[in-house]
Design a protein around this motif. Structure first.
Motif, PDB file in Angstrom:
ATOM      1  N   ARG A 248       0.848  -1.183   0.000  1.00 46.18           N
ATOM      2  CA  ARG A 248       0.000   0.000   0.000  1.00 46.18           C
ATOM      3  C   ARG A 248       0.885   1.235   0.000  1.00 46.18           C
ATOM      4  NH1 ARG A 248      -2.908  -3.887   0.007  1.00 46.18           N
ATOM      5  NH2 ARG A 248      -5.027  -4.113   0.845  1.00 46.18           N
ATOM      6  N   THR A 249       0.342   2.338  -0.522  1.00 47.32           N
ATOM      7  CA  THR A 249       1.062   3.618  -0.444  1.00 47.32           C
ATOM      8  C   THR A 249       0.295   4.626   0.398  1.00 47.32           C
ATOM      9  OG1 THR A 249       0.013   4.371  -2.510  1.00 47.32           O
ATOM     10  CG2 THR A 249       2.174   3.300  -2.693  1.00 47.32           C
ATOM     11  N   SER A 250      -0.952   4.316   0.733  1.00 46.93           N
ATOM     12  CA  SER A 250      -1.761   5.190   1.583  1.00 46.93           C
ATOM     13  C   SER A 250      -2.515   4.343   2.596  1.00 46.93           C
ATOM     14  CB  SER A 250      -2.761   5.996   0.750  1.00 46.93           C
ATOM     15  OG  SER A 250      -2.107   6.865  -0.157  1.00 46.93           O
ATOM     16  N   GLY A 251      -2.725   4.890   3.767  1.00 48.29           N
ATOM     17  CA  GLY A 251      -3.450   4.183   4.808  1.00 48.29           C
ATOM     18  C   GLY A 251      -3.049   4.683   6.179  1.00 48.29           C
ATOM     19  N   ILE A 252      -3.518   4.016   7.205  1.00 48.34           N
ATOM     20  CA  ILE A 252      -3.153   4.332   8.588  1.00 48.34           C
ATOM     21  C   ILE A 252      -2.362   3.153   9.137  1.00 48.34           C
ATOM     22  CG2 ILE A 252      -4.030   4.682  10.927  1.00 48.34           C
ATOM     23  CD1 ILE A 252      -6.355   6.215   9.772  1.00 48.34           C
ATOM     24  N   ASP A 387     -10.334  11.823  -2.193  1.00 52.69           N
ATOM     25  CA  ASP A 387     -10.828  10.451  -2.025  1.00 52.69           C
ATOM     26  C   ASP A 387     -10.797  10.131  -0.537  1.00 52.69           C
ATOM     27  OD1 ASP A 387     -11.500   7.815  -2.087  1.00 52.69           O
ATOM     28  OD2 ASP A 387      -9.634   7.123  -2.990  1.00 52.69           O
ATOM     29  N   ASP A 388     -11.969   9.960   0.059  1.00 52.01           N
ATOM     30  CA  ASP A 388     -12.005   9.755   1.505  1.00 52.01           C
ATOM     31  C   ASP A 388     -11.816   8.299   1.913  1.00 52.01           C
ATOM     32  OD1 ASP A 388     -14.360   8.617   0.758  1.00 52.01           O
ATOM     33  OD2 ASP A 388     -15.659   9.845   2.024  1.00 52.01           O
ATOM     34  N   SER A 389     -11.387   7.457   0.990  1.00 53.83           N
ATOM     35  CA  SER A 389     -11.185   6.044   1.324  1.00 53.83           C
ATOM     36  C   SER A 389      -9.722   5.710   1.595  1.00 53.83           C
ATOM     37  CB  SER A 389     -11.708   5.154   0.194  1.00 53.83           C
ATOM     38  OG  SER A 389     -10.944   5.342  -0.983  1.00 53.83           O
ATOM     39  N   TRP A 390      -8.812   6.650   1.375  1.00 56.20           N
ATOM     40  CA  TRP A 390      -7.388   6.338   1.504  1.00 56.20           C
ATOM     41  C   TRP A 390      -7.011   5.947   2.934  1.00 56.20           C
ATOM     42  CZ3 TRP A 390      -4.207   9.025   4.833  1.00 56.20           C
ATOM     43  CH2 TRP A 390      -4.674  10.263   5.297  1.00 56.20           C
ATOM     44  N   PHE A 391      -7.707   6.481   3.934  1.00 56.41           N
ATOM     45  CA  PHE A 391      -7.358   6.215   5.333  1.00 56.41           C
ATOM     46  C   PHE A 391      -8.115   5.022   5.907  1.00 56.41           C
ATOM     47  CE2 PHE A 391     -10.778   9.355   5.216  1.00 56.41           C
ATOM     48  CZ  PHE A 391     -11.730   8.773   6.035  1.00 56.41           C
ATOM     49  N   LYS A 392      -8.931   4.348   5.099  1.00 57.60           N
ATOM     50  CA  LYS A 392      -9.760   3.254   5.623  1.00 57.60           C
ATOM     51  C   LYS A 392      -9.045   1.903   5.638  1.00 57.60           C
ATOM     52  CE  LYS A 392     -14.169   5.452   4.606  1.00 57.60           C
ATOM     53  NZ  LYS A 392     -15.529   5.315   4.058  1.00 57.60           N
ATOM     54  N   THR A 393      -7.823   1.877   5.138  1.00 58.40           N
ATOM     55  CA  THR A 393      -6.994   0.679   5.266  1.00 58.40           C
ATOM     56  C   THR A 393      -6.072   0.873   6.462  1.00 58.40           C
ATOM     57  OG1 THR A 393      -7.025   0.202   2.897  1.00 58.40           O
ATOM     58  CG2 THR A 393      -5.262  -0.782   4.181  1.00 58.40           C
ATOM     59  N   VAL A 394      -6.173  -0.005   7.448  1.00 56.30           N
ATOM     60  CA  VAL A 394      -5.363   0.089   8.664  1.00 56.30           C
ATOM     61  C   VAL A 394      -4.376  -1.079   8.685  1.00 56.30           C
ATOM     62  CG1 VAL A 394      -5.389   0.141  11.185  1.00 56.30           C
ATOM     63  CG2 VAL A 394      -7.271   1.174   9.895  1.00 56.30           C
ATOM     64  N   ILE A 395      -3.098  -0.756   8.748  1.00 58.98           N
ATOM     65  CA  ILE A 395      -2.042  -1.773   8.768  1.00 58.98           C
ATOM     66  C   ILE A 395      -1.484  -1.871  10.177  1.00 58.98           C
ATOM     67  CG2 ILE A 395       0.115  -2.561   7.739  1.00 58.98           C
ATOM     68  CD1 ILE A 395      -2.109  -2.199   5.700  1.00 58.98           C
ATOM     69  N   LEU A 396      -1.478  -3.063  10.744  1.00 61.25           N
ATOM     70  CA  LEU A 396      -0.876  -3.268  12.058  1.00 61.25           C
ATOM     71  C   LEU A 396       0.600  -3.626  11.892  1.00 61.25           C
ATOM     72  CD1 LEU A 396      -3.653  -5.393  13.841  1.00 61.25           C
ATOM     73  CD2 LEU A 396      -3.390  -2.905  13.758  1.00 61.25           C
ATOM     74  N   ALA A 397       1.423  -3.134  12.805  1.00 60.75           N
ATOM     75  CA  ALA A 397       2.859  -3.406  12.739  1.00 60.75           C
ATOM     76  C   ALA A 397       3.413  -3.552  14.151  1.00 60.75           C
ATOM     77  CB  ALA A 397       3.587  -2.279  11.995  1.00 60.75           C
ATOM     78  N   ASN A 424     -17.771   2.683   6.836  1.00 61.73           N
ATOM     79  CA  ASN A 424     -18.014   1.816   5.679  1.00 61.73           C
ATOM     80  C   ASN A 424     -16.739   1.639   4.857  1.00 61.73           C
ATOM     81  OD1 ASN A 424     -20.687   1.498   6.324  1.00 61.73           O
ATOM     82  ND2 ASN A 424     -21.423   3.120   4.965  1.00 61.73           N
ATOM     83  N   GLY A 425     -16.337   0.385   4.647  1.00 65.08           N
ATOM     84  CA  GLY A 425     -15.148   0.103   3.838  1.00 65.08           C
ATOM     85  C   GLY A 425     -13.865  -0.035   4.618  1.00 65.08           C
ATOM     86  N   ILE A 426     -13.938   0.064   5.959  1.00 62.25           N
ATOM     87  CA  ILE A 426     -12.725  -0.081   6.769  1.00 62.25           C
ATOM     88  C   ILE A 426     -12.194  -1.512   6.664  1.00 62.25           C
ATOM     89  CG2 ILE A 426     -11.874  -0.238   9.151  1.00 62.25           C
ATOM     90  CD1 ILE A 426     -13.507   2.183   9.845  1.00 62.25           C
TER      91      ILE A 426
END
Length: 481
Positions: A248-252, A387-397, A424-426
């Protein structure tokens, strides 16, 4: 396996050396055979002889050149390398252009995977040092995983000793270990190879003082590494590397570090500090310490904190519903070498629960779900990127982020806390490569081969790194201002 051309008969003879005793010889005529044989048969033949001979066949005729340069063939060869195909594809399409990352490239040219295979096979590899606040993982980018790990003895922010001397001690110690490894396995000196180093997420805000502190830390790393003859350095923060490891290149990115947990919004590879980097005062050390206190309360004896950590990693998990889990029989056991068998019950899920209910461990801070929800709310309000969906992918590390059930529980809690337009979409993704996720993100960058401005093959991803010459020039320029 060998391939030869009989110039008189115009035949290719393909011999598999492994089956030469059985007389396995495949003979086919060069001229006209390309058009007469079915594509799948030709593909089988060429995959049998391998990439080197396939590349040589492109010199035979235009027909062969057209066939052996087919992307399907070289995707097959890339898929059979140690690096996963999806990692290769992500690196070549998203990371090759360098920073800032272009989500929608201005000109989309068709990729030649034959060229990419050749370029990647020539990458000499780099040294990767993922220096977290608790443990440091190090190794060569050409290997499938880190070569070693050790406790981190570099304390960022400790003003009692000079930063440069602590950095020098840290990197020279790691380099001496890398030299030992290279003498037996790589036959190269670490000082001749470029290095990728991960930076901890520190100085969270976007104030001028915080920016100056980050620059000071980065410049000190460059200074130390160039002083010990590293030819080029790529320094990226751990959260960004973890995001790349997830393709991914965008997310939290939620990075559960040794002492604190950071919630980092990243858009096109850039940390959005103006949106806000949230953090909670809970990390792996506090989680392990809480399990230790639970064991002591239940009169379960242990030899060391290492034993407690092993129990956390092997037996503990995060409950989908804490109250429901209290009513279940959750007993499980494991054998610890030299100490005997340990049996845990409620401690198994109470340990990870403090990430959502910190007050259980006597910590006054927001829970992990609240911190991520707050970060998402800020991202939604900022209206970045159209695009308000870029932050809805959450990566744990982080190692503690590998606790089973954590991703599912966080997803569930976020849907409770956030309104539908945001929730929605998280999608919450567990650490793609376990505790070594940031190291694998650095590996993606290290194994991409770039071209310099002079169109000469470089031995390191130029757009991502700084060379010793560039750093010296930049330092002189800053002194002259």
């Amino acid at each position: 396996m060998g391939v030869g051309v009989d110039q008189d008969a115009f035949e290719w003879r393909v011999v598999d050396s492994a089956d030469s005793n059985n007389g396995l010889v495949v003979v086919f005529v060069v001229y006209g055979i390309v058009r007469s044989l079915p594509f799948d048969i030709l593909m089988q033949i060429v995959t049998l002889i391998g990439p080197k001979e396939a590349a040589r066949m492109s010199l035979v005729s235009k027909s062969w050149r057209s066939f052996v340069s087919d992307n399907r063939l070289w995707i097959y060869f890339l898929q059979n390398q140690t690096e996963p195909w999806d990692s290769t594809f992500f690196a070549e399409t998203m990371l090759r252009s360098g920073y800032p990352i272009q989500t929608y490239p201005t000109h989309m040219t068709e990729l030649s995977y034959m060229h990419i295979y050749g370029q990647r096979s020539q990458v000499p590899g780099s040294v990767i040092i993922d220096g977290g606040s608790g443990y440091c993982k190090f190794g060569w980018s050409k290997y499938a995983c880190p070569s070693g790990a050790s406790a981190t003895f570099l304390e960022f922010g400790n003003i009692e000793s000079p930063l440069y001397s602590r950095m020098r001690h840290f990197f020279t110690t790691i380099y001496s270990r890398m030299l030992t490894i290279s003498l037996y396995r790589m036959q190269v000196k670490p000082s001749t190879q470029p290095i990728v180093v991960s930076l901890p997420i520190c100085h969270y805000d976007d104030t001028e003082n915080a920016k100056a502190s980050r620059r000071q830390l980065k410049d000190c790393i460059y200074q130390v590494l160039f002083d010990i003859n590293v030819p080029a350095v790529c320094a990226l923060n751990q959260a960004t590397l973890a995001l790349y490891a997830a393709r991914r290149t965008s997310g939290i990115v939620v990075n559960i570090g040794f002492q604190v947990t950071s919630v980092v919004p990243i858009l096109n590879g850039k940390v959005m500090r103006k949106v806000g980097v949230e953090f909670i005062g809970l990390g792996a050390l506090k989680v392990t310490g809480f399990l230790r206190s639970l064991l002591q309360q239940n009169n379960i004896k242990f030899e060391s904190l290492y034993t407690v950590r092993s129990l956390k990693e092997k037996l503990c998990y995060v409950a989908a519903d804490y109250k429901t889990e209290l009513l279940r029989n959750t007993q499980a056991s494991m054998e610890v070498t030299g100490e005997g068998q340990y049996t845990l019950t409620k401690e198994r899920f109470q340990t990870g629960e403090i990430l959502f209910q910190p007050h259980m461990a006597g910590v006054r801070t927001m829970g992990l779900d609240q911190a991520v929800a707050l970060c998402m709310d800020h991202c939604y309000a900022a209206e970045l990127g159209g695009d308000d969906s870029w932050f809805k992918t959450v990566i744990l590390a982080g190692g503690t982020a590998c606790l089973p059930g954590l991703a599912e529980r966080l997803d569930k809690e976020l849907h409770k806390l956030l309104p539908p337009p945001i929730s929605n979409g998280i999608r919450v993704i567990p650490p793609p490569n376990g505790a070594d996720t940031a190291w694998f993100g650095a590996k993606l960058i290290s194994n991409v081969r770039y071209l310099t401005a002079k169109n000469i093959s470089s031995t390191f991803p130029g757009p991502w790194c700084m060379t010793k010459k560039q750093f010296r020039r930049k330092t002189r320029f800053n002194l002259m201002r």
